[in-house]
Structure formats: structure tokens, C-alpha cells
Write a protein that holds these residues in place. Structure first.
Motif, short mmCIF file in Angstrom:
data_model
loop_
_atom_site.label_atom_id
_atom_site.label_comp_id
_atom_site.label_asym_id
_atom_site.label_seq_id
_atom_site.Cartn_x
_atom_site.Cartn_y
_atom_site.Cartn_z
N GLU A 199 33.24 -24.28 27.19
CA GLU A 199 32.52 -23.09 26.75
C GLU A 199 33.29 -22.39 25.65
O GLU A 199 34.51 -22.24 25.75
CB GLU A 199 32.39 -22.09 27.90
N VAL A 200 32.57 -21.91 24.65
CA VAL A 200 33.23 -21.14 23.59
C VAL A 200 32.45 -19.86 23.30
O VAL A 200 31.27 -19.75 23.64
CB VAL A 200 33.40 -21.95 22.28
N GLY A 201 33.11 -18.90 22.67
CA GLY A 201 32.48 -17.63 22.30
C GLY A 201 32.25 -16.76 23.52
O GLY A 201 32.85 -16.95 24.58
N THR A 202 31.34 -15.79 23.35
CA THR A 202 31.02 -14.89 24.45
C THR A 202 29.51 -14.94 24.66
O THR A 202 28.81 -15.62 23.91
CB THR A 202 31.42 -13.44 24.12
N THR A 203 29.02 -14.23 25.67
CA THR A 203 27.59 -14.26 25.96
C THR A 203 26.77 -13.85 24.74
O THR A 203 25.77 -14.47 24.42
CB THR A 203 27.26 -13.31 27.13
N ASN A 204 27.24 -12.80 24.05
CA ASN A 204 26.41 -12.28 22.95
C ASN A 204 26.84 -12.75 21.56
O ASN A 204 26.05 -12.77 20.65
CB ASN A 204 26.35 -10.74 22.98
N ARG A 205 28.11 -13.14 21.41
CA ARG A 205 28.55 -13.52 20.05
C ARG A 205 29.39 -14.79 20.08
O ARG A 205 30.37 -14.90 20.81
CB ARG A 205 29.36 -12.38 19.42
N THR A 206 28.99 -15.75 19.24
CA THR A 206 29.78 -16.96 19.08
C THR A 206 29.87 -17.24 17.58
O THR A 206 28.88 -17.13 16.86
CB THR A 206 29.12 -18.15 19.80
#
Ligand SMILES: *Cc1c(COP(=O)(O)O)cnc(C)c1O
Length: 457
Positions: A199-206
Motif C-alpha cells: 500500500e502507498v499514499g493515504t486514503t485521500n492523497r497519493t
């Protein structure tokens, strides 16, 4: 059969039960084995009722035969029926997603009621490939190098991950760890495939840098999944397939996009076309045949030949292979697109109908007196559905129905159990039938059903 502990009066009653073969002999127009099975089931039910005291007498032979007939007739009326979709959801999964073009069904009927050259090349009589019937059409319509069709898009995703990423890392944004519906959850599909989710980034921003930093010796695939059934709004950022494709090229890692839906001719402005996907530079993309093309249930994988060759030889490709009905239905559906007849495909026609056309159809359906049903055309919003995109909506027209005696729920039930069931949705205490998802030849049936219910016939 009889238990010695039972009181003797019960024994006496049970002895009056006819033999299975005597009851079965009274049933005609039914296979002999089935007749015996139904007679046995019927007699066991009666025996149970007698033992529990629910019944005191053995019904007459005539009455028992009638009960058997009722059981048999339940099996005769098809359980899967034609229904009219007034829900306003074009690709309604519960209603089988796409209505198929009659010519595509006719092709499949011809191929299926006889033998077909499914895996024989008629020119050389050599062993052929069932995919060969679809490949040229898919290549021409999408502009992709190669294609493979499997049972559905869930199978396509599993096949891609298992073939290209088993034991290796699949890099995916945390904003795309989605559940599509019907239990299709990306992390679980990954686990089943043997791919290791990174998994990379966050829930709202990648950001692209998130992918770059995660790439290492164990990376097998850069992945992107269409969110399909929900939206992210507000402070959000995501990496486009074009950006991901460029990163894949630079690093030599294949890029896979589970698009879910993408059309040949845009069904909705929010949807990419197959051409857009091919031009994005992405290595592999998968989509649903019914969501994307208004065709049969299928999973279509498009992309580079080198990768598709690997997919074709994986054992799961054999497990997920399509039958002759799907090959034929899909071939004809694709041929309609190629012939420039896209607007004849039912879901394309539904998506393109103007509000004016819908209003005119509404006026024709509702002209006259419907007795206890009051009908008014009202503005409505139809949805593309099927996990395309929640904002993929169309302005539409619905018939708002109110019954003098029944509430909206009772009316909804009444229409859902009509000879040809009509399904609508309740909004602000009225039953709405959205006309965008009704096939024009069904208008007369709706009118007839509303007359029957409204005038109490
Ligand atoms: C619908 C959808 C699937 C599942 O497709 P089926 O053809 O129903 O198996 C998978 N991924 C995405 C992004 C979807 O929208």
C-alpha cells in the motif's frame, strides 16, 4: 418405517397412506423418476403432519395428486423471469446488468442449438482457439495489441495478479483498496492471487513519488483500481494512469489498471473509452463486458502481447474460460459496434435517449383513465450504475404513481408480482417508474399492467 412406540391409532392412520408408486402413477406429463420423487416428498410431508398432530386424516388420493401437481408446477414456471426495469439504474447488477441486443442473442441461439466451430479453424481444419473469434474485433475497436476474454472482470483481475505478481509486490494506492460489491475486495483478491499488497499514499492523497519510493527488487506490478462505487472529494490527489504508465516504462515494471467499465462509444462523459485506455500507454487493463459494452457477462483484458501470452498459459485462464454462448453473444455485440450500430445496443440507446423522447413516451403510456392509480410524469435522475461512477447520472423522466387505496409499498409489491414484473423505486412517498431504463417495446406492457391494477381488472 413405523415406530413401535407410536400409539396404535396413529399407526392405523399412517397405514392408510398410499404407496409411492400408486400416487406417482396418477401424475402425467412428467418424467417417471421425478414423479416418484415428488410423490415421496409429498407423502413424507403428510406423514410428518400426521405424526405431529397437525393433520388427523390422510388426504384422498385425488387431493394428494393435486398437491404433487402444485409442487411440479412450481418448477415449471421459470424462476428467472423477464422483468421491466423502472429503477433508473441502467447497469443494475440485481437485474442482470445489460439487456442484450436481440441479434446477439440470435447468434448465440444458432451457435448453441447446434455444434459450432468454437475451437476449429474451418479453413485449415486445425485446432483453433475460442478467443480467435473475438480477438480481431477487440483489437480494432480498442486499438490494443492483444486481448483475452474470461468469465468476468473479477476473474480477469485475479488472473492478472496471479500470473504477473504471485510472490511479488503489487503497489497500490490506499485510496483504491476498495470493495466493489458482491464481496469483491481488492486486498482479498490480492491475497488469493499470491501477490503481496504494497500500500502507498493515504486514503485521500497519493502522489507519484509514493509509488517511486515503494519500487524495489520485489516489485511485480504497479496497479490502479477504478473506485467504481464511491467518490473522494475535498483535499484529494491521485496519480493518473498516464503518469503511472510513464513510471512503468522508466522502471520496466508492468502497469495494470482494473478499469471496471470503459465504453467503445462514451456512455457517459465521466467514462473513458477503450481507445483512451489504449492511448494511455498502460500495459494491461481489465473491464467488465456487461458494464462496458452492454454485452454479456465477461471480463475483457486488453494490452501488450508479451503479457497476455503469459496470462493465456496460466492454469487459471483455463478455469476462467468463457463458453460458446458468451463467445457468440460478445462477438455479435462487438460486430454491432464495428458496423457503426452502437446506438442500437440497448444500454447505449438508454444512455442517449433525450428527455423529450422520454416525456413523449410517458404521455403515450399514461393517456386515458387509470381508475384508482394517479400518474404524473416527473423529472428524475437515472444512474449508469454497475459500479461505473456514482456521479455518472442522466437527467430523466419518471412516472410518479399513487394508488387511491394502496400505499407506495403495497403498490410496489403489486407491480413487482404482476405477470411481467415491473420494478420501480419509492421516492417521497410515491412509486417512481423511471422511463430511461424501460425498453421502448415494454411501454405497452407497462400501460396494460397499470390499467389492470388501476381499474381492478
Ligand atoms: C465491477 C467491477 C469489478 C467486477 O467486475 P465483474 O465483471 O462484475 O466481475 C472489478 N473491478 C472494478 C473496478 C469494477 O468496477
Amino acid at each position: 418405517m413405523q415406530e413401535p412406540s407410536k400409539p396404535s391409532s396413529q399407526h392405523a392412520v399412517l397405514r392408510k397412506l398410499p404407496a409411492i408408486h400408486r400416487l406417482a402413477a396418477l401424475l402425467d406429463n412428467v418424467d417417471g423418476t421425478v414423479a416418484c420423487r415428488v410423490a415421496r416428498d409429498c407423502l413424507s410431508a403428510v406423514r410428518r403432519d400426521l405424526l405431529s398432530g397437525e393433520a388427523a386424516e390422510v388426504p384422498s388420493l385425488h387431493e394428494l395428486a393435486w398437491q404433487c401437481r402444485t409442487l411440479l408446477d412450481q418448477g415449471l414456471k421459470p424462476s428467472l423471469q423477464r422483468v421491466i426495469n423502472g429503477t433508473g439504474i441502467l447497469l443494475h447488477t440485481g437485474l442482470g446488468r445489460a439487456p442484450i441486443h436481440p441479434e446477439a442473442v440470435e447468434s448465440a441461439r444458432r451457435a448453441m442449438t447446434g455444434y459450432a466451430n468454437l475451437e476449429i479453424d474451418l479453413k485449415t481444419m486445425a485446432r483453433g482457439e475460442r478467443q480467435s473469434h473475438l480477438l480481431p474485433l477487440l483489437r480494432r475497436l480498442s486499438g490494443s495489441e492483444d486481448a483475452l476474454v474470461v468469465n468476468n472482470n473479477a476473474a480477469a483481475a485475479l488472473l492478472v495478479l496471479a500470473t504477473l505478481c504471485s510472490g511479488r509486490e503489487a503497489i497500490l494506492s490506499r485510496g483504491e483498496l476498495v470493495e466493489i460489491g458482491g464481496g469483491f475486495r481488492i486486498p482479498e483478491v490480492m491475497r488469493q492471487s499470491g501477490a503481496i499488497l504494497r500500500e502507498v499514499g493515504t486514503t485521500n492523497r497519493t502522489h507519484l513519488s509514493d509509488y517511486k519510493e515503494a519500487i524495489g527488487g520485489k516489485t511485480g506490478l504497479l496497479c490502479k483500481v477504478h473506485r467504481s462505487n464511491f467518490d473522494l472529494v475535498g483535499h484529494v490527489a491521485e496519480v493518473s494512469i498516464e503518469q503511472l504508465a510513464r513510471l512503468g516504462k522508466r522502471t520496466g515494471i508492468p502497469v495494470y489498471f482494473d478499469a471496471g467499465s470503459a465504453s467503445v462509444t462514451r456512455l457517459h462523459s465521466l467514462e473513458p473509452t477503450l481507445e483512451d485506455l489504449a492511448n494511455s500507454g498502460i500495459d494491461l487493463v481489465s473491464l467488465s463486458g456487461d458494464k462496458s459494452l452492454g454485452g454479456p457477462q465477461a471480463g475483457i483484458i486488453l494490452g501488450r502481447r508479451k503479457l497476455l501470452e503469459q496470462l493465456r498459459t496460466h492454469p487459471l485462464a483455463r478455469a476462467f474460460r468463457i463458453g460458446k454462448g458468451t463467445v457468440s453473444t460478445l462477438e455479435k455485440t462487438l460486430a454491432l459496434y464495428q458496423a457503426g450500430r452502437a446506438e442500437e445496443i440497448p444500454v447505449v440507446a438508454m444512455a442517449r435517449a433525450t428527455e423529450e423522447e422520454l416525456r413523449e413516451r410517458g404521455a403515450r403510456i399514461t393517456a386515458g383513465d387509470f381508475g384508482e392509480i394517479r400518474i404524473r410524469p416527473v423529472p428524475s435522475v437515472a444512474h449508469l450504475g454497475g459500479g461505473s461512477a456514482p456521479q455518472a447520472t442522466f437527467p430523466s423522466v419518471a412516472l410518479a404513481l399513487e394508488h387511491a387505496r394502496f400505499g407506495p409499498d403495497a403498490l410496489k409489491h403489486r407491480l413487482a408480482t404482476a405477470a411481467t414484473p415491473i420494478l420501480g423505486r419509492i421516492h417521497e412517498n410515491r412509486l417512481l417508474l423511471d422511463l430511461r431504463t424501460v425498453l421502448p417495446p415494454e411501454d405497452a406492457l407497462i400501460r396494460q399492467t397499470l390499467l389492470t391494477v388501476g381499474l381492478g381488472k
